[in-house]
Design an enzyme around this catalytic site. Structure first.
Site, PDB file in Angstrom:
ATOM      1  N   GLY A  13       0.824  -1.210   0.000  1.00 33.13           N
ATOM      2  CA  GLY A  13       0.000   0.000   0.000  1.00 33.13           C
ATOM      3  C   GLY A  13       0.848   1.245   0.000  1.00 33.13           C
ATOM      4  CB  ALA A  14      -0.120   4.787  -0.133  1.00 36.68           C
ATOM      5  CD  GLU A  15      -0.215   5.987   5.673  1.00 40.14           C
ATOM      6  OE1 GLU A  15       0.147   5.496   6.747  1.00 40.14           O
ATOM      7  OE2 GLU A  15      -0.804   7.049   5.567  1.00 40.14           O
ATOM      8  CB  ALA A  16       1.083  -0.494   5.620  1.00 39.37           C
ATOM      9  CE  LYS A  27      -5.022 -16.146   3.674  1.00 37.28           C
ATOM     10  NZ  LYS A  27      -5.651 -16.328   2.365  1.00 37.28           N
ATOM     11  CG  ASP A 127      -8.490   6.408   3.474  1.00 36.58           C
ATOM     12  OD1 ASP A 127      -8.970   6.994   2.477  1.00 36.58           O
ATOM     13  OD2 ASP A 127      -7.492   5.660   3.399  1.00 36.58           O
TER      14      ASP A 127
END
Ligand SMILES: Nc1ncnc2c1ncn2[C@@H]1O[C@H](COP(=O)(O)OP(=O)(O)OP(=O)(O)O)[C@@H](O)[C@H]1O
Ligand SMILES: [Mg+2]
Length: 217
Positions: A13-16, A27, A127
Site C-alpha cells: 500500500g501507500a503506507e504499509a 489465517k 478514509d
C-alpha cells in the site's frame, strides 16, 4: 513472532506492506507501516507509531460498537505493525462495477448501516473508500484501514467522512454512483435516524460545494 512464520505478500500500500500468515491455524494479516524517506527519520517513526496505535485502538473500538471489522490480534508499536484476522471476501473496489445493480444496492445499504453505527459511536473513519471495504458472503461489509480514524461527533468531521466517501465513489467507479450513494444514505439513515442523517448529508453537500468553489479559484 516465531521466526519460522511464513509471510506471504498480500498488498503493497501507500503506507504499509501487508502479509498473510497463519497463526495457530488461523489465517491472519500483518500490516507493517513502511519508512518514508521523504520524512526525517525522527518524524517518520513518530507518524508511523501514531498511526499504528490509532488504527489498533479505532479498529477495536469500532468492533465494540458492533461494526464489522477485522479482529485485532496484536499491536507492535516498535516495528509499527499490527496483526488482525484475515477477512475472506472480495474488495468492494474490484467488484462494484461488474456487480448487478440490485446486489450493489444491497452492498451500499449494508455499508451505510455500518458507517452509521460507527458515527453513532462517535468515531469517524477518515478514509472511507471502496478499497477499504471487503465484501464477505451474504454481502456483509467489513471496514478496514482505520489509520486515519478519530473520535468525533462534530458535524463537520462527520460531513467530511461522508463527503470523502462520495467523492471516492465518483472517482473510482464508472457506473452511476448517485444510485450507490442513495442506497448508502438509506442504510445510514436506518442507523443514525432521519434527522441526524439529513443534517450530516447536508453538511457533506456543503463541504463538496466548498471544495468545488476552492478548486475554481
Ligand atoms: N484483515 C484483512 N483481511 C483481508 N484483506 C485485507 C485485510 N486488511 C487489509 N487487506 C487487504 O490489503 C489492502 C490494503 O490494506 P489497508 O488499506 O489497510 O492498507 P494501506 O496501506 O492503506 O493500503 P492502500 O494504500 O492501498 O490503501 C486492502 O485493500 C485489502 O485488499
Ligand atoms: Mg487502504
Amino acid at each position: 513472532m516465531d521466526s519460522s512464520t511464513k509471510l506471504t505478500l498480500l498488498h503493497r500500500g501507500a503506507e504499509a506492506d501487508l502479509f498473510t500468515l497463519v497463526l495457530a491455524r488461523w489465517k491472519a494479516v500483518l500490516k507493517r507501516r513502511i519508512r518514508k524517506t521523504y520524512r526525517t527519520a525522527e518524524l517518520d517513526v513518530k507518524i508511523r507509531r501514531e498511526r499504528t496505535t490509532r488504527e489498533a485502538l479505532a479498529m477495536h473500538a469500532a468492533k465494540r460498537l458492533g461494526v464489522r471489522a477485522p479482529t485485532l490480534l496484536e499491536v507492535n508499536p516498535e516495528d509499527c505493525s499490527i496483526k488482525m484476522n484475515f477477512i475472506d471476501g472480495v474488495l468492494a473496489r474490484n467488484v462494484i462495477d461488474p456487480t448487478s445493480s440490485s446486489d450493489s444496492i444491497t452492498i451500499f445499504e449494508n455499508f451505510g448501516r455500518q458507517v452509521g453505527i460507527l458515527h453513532n459511536g462517535g468515531i469517524v473513519h477518515g478514509d472511507l473508500t471502496t478499497s477499504n471495504v471487503i465484501i464477505a458472503p451474504g454481502f456483509r461489509t467489513f471496514m478496514l484501514d482505520f489509520g486515519m480514524s478519530s473520535h468525533s461527533d462534530e458535524i463537520e468531521d462527520i460531513g467530511v467522512d461522508l463527503h470523502l466517501f462520495e467523492r471516492s465513489l465518483a472517482t473510482t467507479h464508472t457506473r452511476d454512483t448517485r444510485a450507490f450513494m442513495r442506497a448508502f444514505s438509506k442504510g445510514y439513515r436506518e442507523t443514525v435516524g432521519s434527522a441526524q442523517s439529513q443534517k450530516s448529508l447536508k453538511k457533506a453537500a456543503v463541504i463538496a460545494r466548498r471544495g468545488r468553489y476552492l478548486a475554481l479559484r
